[in-house]
Scaffold this active site. Structure first.
Site, PDB file in Angstrom:
ATOM      1  N   LYS A 134      -2.078  -5.676   2.818  1.00 52.86           N
ATOM      2  CA  LYS A 134      -1.463  -6.103   3.896  1.00 52.86           C
ATOM      3  C   LYS A 134      -1.906  -6.362   5.165  1.00 52.86           C
ATOM      4  O   LYS A 134      -2.749  -5.584   5.701  1.00 52.86           O
ATOM      5  CB  LYS A 134      -0.203  -4.783   4.017  1.00 52.86           C
ATOM      6  N   SER A 208       8.209  -4.029   5.159  1.00 48.65           N
ATOM      7  CA  SER A 208       7.470  -5.140   5.715  1.00 48.65           C
ATOM      8  C   SER A 208       6.360  -5.261   4.947  1.00 48.65           C
ATOM      9  O   SER A 208       5.514  -6.214   4.875  1.00 48.65           O
ATOM     10  CB  SER A 208       6.958  -4.783   7.159  1.00 48.65           C
ATOM     11  N   SER A 232       8.795   0.687   4.476  1.00 47.44           N
ATOM     12  CA  SER A 232       7.969  -0.500   4.196  1.00 47.44           C
ATOM     13  C   SER A 232       7.084  -0.640   2.812  1.00 47.44           C
ATOM     14  O   SER A 232       6.745  -1.571   2.867  1.00 47.44           O
ATOM     15  CB  SER A 232       7.165  -0.896   5.232  1.00 47.44           C
TER      16      SER A 232
END
Length: 560
Positions: A134, A208, A232
């Site tokens: 990420k 996210s 997330s």
């Protein structure tokens, strides 16, 4: 190519002396000897006309290491295979759009691992395992963009602590994945646009850590890394039919991660297509880091590998509490969408029972919803974390929040409402409200532990998300809704652990997951239960939008 296991007269123990052969025969024998010598000098994966090509789709760490040891695969071939899939399906074709940056040194690093293997075998437990990260976690040699044009040129010189550990274990950081801008919201951002769900290209991957979830689902990497402040990690896992863990804070360092220490909610975590790979990735990430003092709390919690807790019969006799109360963000229990997920959950509960679990169904946690409304942020800790993060990069053009808020690229934030959101000054710290939150957190934690103790529960199970993946159009256009149905009680409480595992599909063929929720540092128990459920149900199915590429043999790939 000649099969090296087939003998020829010239390769036997001198039964036909070379000097007694005809000139033609001697010439042929010489060619065969030369060919045999050449074969002996080639890597093992090029040998054997009938060698089966290695299938990259849905492969596991065990599969990869077995193929390397058998001479059927090199790390370079593995990396190239993932790069091919990213080019074919992420950048073209269905245009999943889950990868922001590719490591320019990935193939060179693969070659080094292949050379090391020839000398002395696997360099570590994650030898050759590719990891997509990420893009809020620092990886030296690549930018950390946070999904926003504001940070498009931000290049940290150091790895995050967890990334450094993974490299030492033999992993290759393949690249960086999409996320919401500044790691808050759904997977949309000015750096890349929107990421598409491989199971339905019109729907979001969640946020996210949506890029990590989508890339894993589409088989763009062996494993991935996400981060969770609200939900997330778990939401993208549930909506992309993959496994994920939000570990107890203290196990995995956040140094080198946006929104790290001294914040308490944000936590980096592993994501994988199966529970065993998840456990192995977690093994490579845990450890004490003085830069993140919270990791002192994780010292001594587990000895050895988390894989030793995996037991396909782990649900037999396990006591599982079923949480049926809707606790998702803005959930709408009366809608058809909610009911479709609920119908899938009913099947999941039956599967737990069939696997031997003893169910306490339902459980009731006093004042659960009321207490969850007391959550408030801590802007003081957030600013302190930001300054620590930026200070790791001596060349950072930004030192404070005010610095990057002045960037002209801030106006390009996507979707449009985020412009005002990121430019706004955080509300001042409200000590009274924060005390109320801390008191609610303690009250709820005790209530949950009481319910677990009174019912002798090993874990609590709930829907990972209470709604199906939202349409992208709903998230990038007014009224900008895409997070309905997301439970975030584990991050409200901070220290409980949660593991999400695929649990099938709705009648609309959209993925759903169930979450095993447990006490602080209960990862061994949760991984055992999740593994047993996975092995009993085998719900993970790869998306049809990203099928296997035409196969080539290892010998073909070795010529690249």
């Amino acid at each position: 190519m000649t099969n090296p296991n087939t003998t020829t007269p010239s390769m036997t123990s001198g039964k036909v002396p070379l000097q007694k052969m005809s000139i033609r025969t001697r010439a042929l024998a010489g060619l065969l000897i030369g060919a045999a010598m050449l074969i002996g000098t080639l890597p093992a994966y090029t040998q054997g006309r009938n060698a089966q090509p290695f299938q990259i789709v849905e492969t596991s760490i065990d599969d990869i290491h077995a193929a390397i040891k058998a001479g059927r695969l090199t790390v370079r071939q593995l990396v190239q295979g993932y790069l091919d899939r990213i080019e074919t399906y992420d950048k073209r074709g269905p245009n999943i759009n889950s990868v922001i940056t590719i490591n320019p040194d990935a193939l060179a690093e693969a070659d080094k691992l292949d050379a090391a293997y020839k000398r002395s075998g696997l360099v570590g437990p994650l030898h050759g395992v590719t990891v997509l990260v990420k893009d809020e976690v620092d990886t030296a040699g690549m930018p950390t963009t946070l999904g926003t044009l504001v940070f498009k040129d931000y290049r940290p010189p150091r790895d995050a602590f967890a990334i450094e550990k993974l490299r030492k274990a033999g992993a290759i950081i393949l690249g960086k994945t999409t996320l919401s801008e500044f790691a808050a919201g759904d997977t949309y951002g000015s750096m890349f646009g929107a990421t598409r769900n491989p199971y339905d290209l019109e729907r979001t991957v969640g946020g996210s850590s949506g890029g990590s979830g989508a890339a894993l689902a589409a088989n763009f990497s062996t494993v991935t890394i996400g981060e969770e402040t609200f939900a997330s990690i778990r939401r993208p896992a549930g909506w992309n039919a993959v496994v994920a863990l939000r570990p107890t804070p203290g196990l995995v360092s956040r140094s080198g991660m946006w929104d790290g220490y001294p914040t308490v909610h944000a936590q980096m975590g592993p994501m994988a297509r199966n529970v065993k790979d998840l456990a192995r990735l977690l093994d490579g990430m845990v450890g004490y880091d003085p830069e993140d003092p919270v990791t002192a709390m994780g010292v001594g919690k587990v000895e050895g590998s988390y894989t030793k807790y995996l037991n396909r019969n782990g649900l037999k006799g396990a006591r599982i509490g079923i949480l049926r109360e809707s606790i998702g963000n803005n959930s709408e229990p009366g809608t058809d969408d909610f009911k479709k997920v609920d119908a899938a959950f009913e099947k999941n509960v039956a599967e737990l029972k069939a696997a031997g679990a003893i169910l306490v169904d339902p459980i009731t946690i006093p004042n659960l919803k009321t207490l969850l409304t007391r959550r408030v942020p801590d802007p003081v800790a957030a600013d302190a974390a930001l300054k620590l993060y930026l200070a790791r990069n001596p060349n950072s053009p930004y030192k404070t929040r005010e610095d990057y808020q002045k960037s002209p690229d801030m106006e390009k934030s996507f979707p449009p409402p985020n412009v005002a959101r990121w430019k706004a000054t955080p509300a001042p710290f409200n000590p009274a409200r924060y005390v109320e939150y801390v008191q609610a957190r303690e009250q709820l934690m005790i209530a949950i532990l009481n319910v677990m103790a009174d019912n002798k529960l090993d874990a609590i199970v709930h829907k990972t998300v209470e709604h199906q993946p939202a349409l992208i159009s709903e998230g990038i256009n007014p009224p900008y809704t895409s997070t309905k149905g997301v439970p975030s009680w584990n991050t409200f409480l901070i220290y409980p652990a949660s593991v999400t595992v695929p649990s099938g599909f709705t009648v609309d063929n959209l993925p759903v997951g169930i979450t095993f929720f447990g006490r602080p540092y209960s990862e061994p128990v949760l991984l055992k239960l999740a593994y047993a459920y996975e092995q009993a149900t085998r719900h993970r199915v790869p998306p049809k939008t990203t099928p296997p590429l035409p196969q080539t043999t290892a010998a073909d790939n070795s010529r690249r």
